[in-house]
Design an enzyme around this catalytic site. Structure first.
Site: not given
Ligand code: 13P
Ligand code: ZN
Length: 273
Positions: A118, A141, A143, A171, A212
């Site tokens: 990525e 990133h 999952h 919050e 994803h």
């Protein structure tokens, strides 16, 4: 200098801690997820001879805006569970070459690994965030389970999705007043998903990749991690609320406005009624 000393660096300790925490939360099964952390030459020089280039590799995108910038980055295919035990294998420090089309490995990836698949998304997102926030440093990133699950059950409208998350914990509005963006499902590891994500990153620090995972930005690792934690907690509460029969009452838009005023945040325009 030996790579042992670099393990004492604050940035390395923080990175390994966040990798461990993310794995413990169940957000990084196998090699799922990746992190890149923008470092300065001044931070690196006490630990590394930055004139020594281990190897050079081509980038699939041109990122001249990041020329001479350094990133500590997770390796492609590296199991998060294992990185702490073998950081020289699972992590690397790269420098973007002057032409923006190549990167130089300065440290790590000892068994010939490459940075995360990525990397295009990370680099393009760093450019987007730096264009709106000079203090920006981290792209993360993973999952995150409940957020990922919500992309199957909640309408994928950015305003509606954001409002649902805001409602789940008081919050949330304070932590991500700009809301959450959503891109269409796209093939991971491509320039296309990188471009779509980076485009959204100009407006929000959090982008959902349907079916994803989640993609966030922060000024430090703690901030990026905290953003996932907060949104993921909201998604978890949403899961409980749905299981308990759905929303019967919630924070009103008028109350959201009071909250925003008290904490001096500006909610995304038109996201409140
Ligand atoms: P990498 O192992 O290449 O970082 O890929 C993991 C991932 O989560 C892809 O989206
Ligand atoms: Zn992923």
């Amino acid at each position: 200098m030996s790579s042992k000393e670099i393990m004492c660096a604050d940035f390395m300790k923080q990175m390994l801690d966040i990798i461990e925490q993310s794995y413990q939360h169940g957000w990084d099964e196998r090699n799922g997820g990746n992190i890149s952390y923008l470092l300065t030459q001044e931070e690196l020089e006490p630990y590394l001879d930055i004139t020594k280039v281990v190897s050079t590799f081509s980038l699939s995108i041109c990122v001249k805006e990041l020329a001479n910038k350094y990133f500590l980055v997770t390796g492609s295919g590296k199991y998060f569970r294992n990185i702490k035990g073998n950081p020289c294998d699972g992590l690397g420090i790269i420098r973007i070459a002057k032409n923006g089309k190549q990167a130089e490995l300065i440290w790590g990836f000892e068994n010939g690994a490459l940075p995360t698949s990525e990397l295009p998304s990370h680099l393009l997102s760093h450019i987007s965030r730096l264009s709106v926030d000079k203090k920006h440093r981290v792209i993360l990133h993973n999952h995150a389970s409940h957020l990922l699950a919500m992309t199957f059950t909640h309408e994928l409208d950015e305003r509606a999705f954001t409002r649902t998350l805001w409602k789940m914990c008081t919050e949330c509005l304070v932590v991500f007043p700009e809301g959450v963006s959503i891109i269409p499902w796209l093939v991971p590891g491509t320039n296309e998903i990188g471009e779509a994500t980076a485009d959204k990153m100009k407006d929000t620090r959090m982008v959902l990749w349907p079916y994803h995972g989640v993609y966030v930005a922060g000024n430090c690792l703690d901030e990026a991690f905290g953003l996932v934690e907060t949104a993921e907690k909201a998604a978890q509460i949403y899961t409980y609320v749905q299981a308990q029969g759905g929303i019967k009452q919630a924070i009103s838009d008028q109350q959201f406005k009071q909250l925003a005023e008290r904490f001096s945040v500006i909610p995304r325009k038109d996201y409140l009624d």
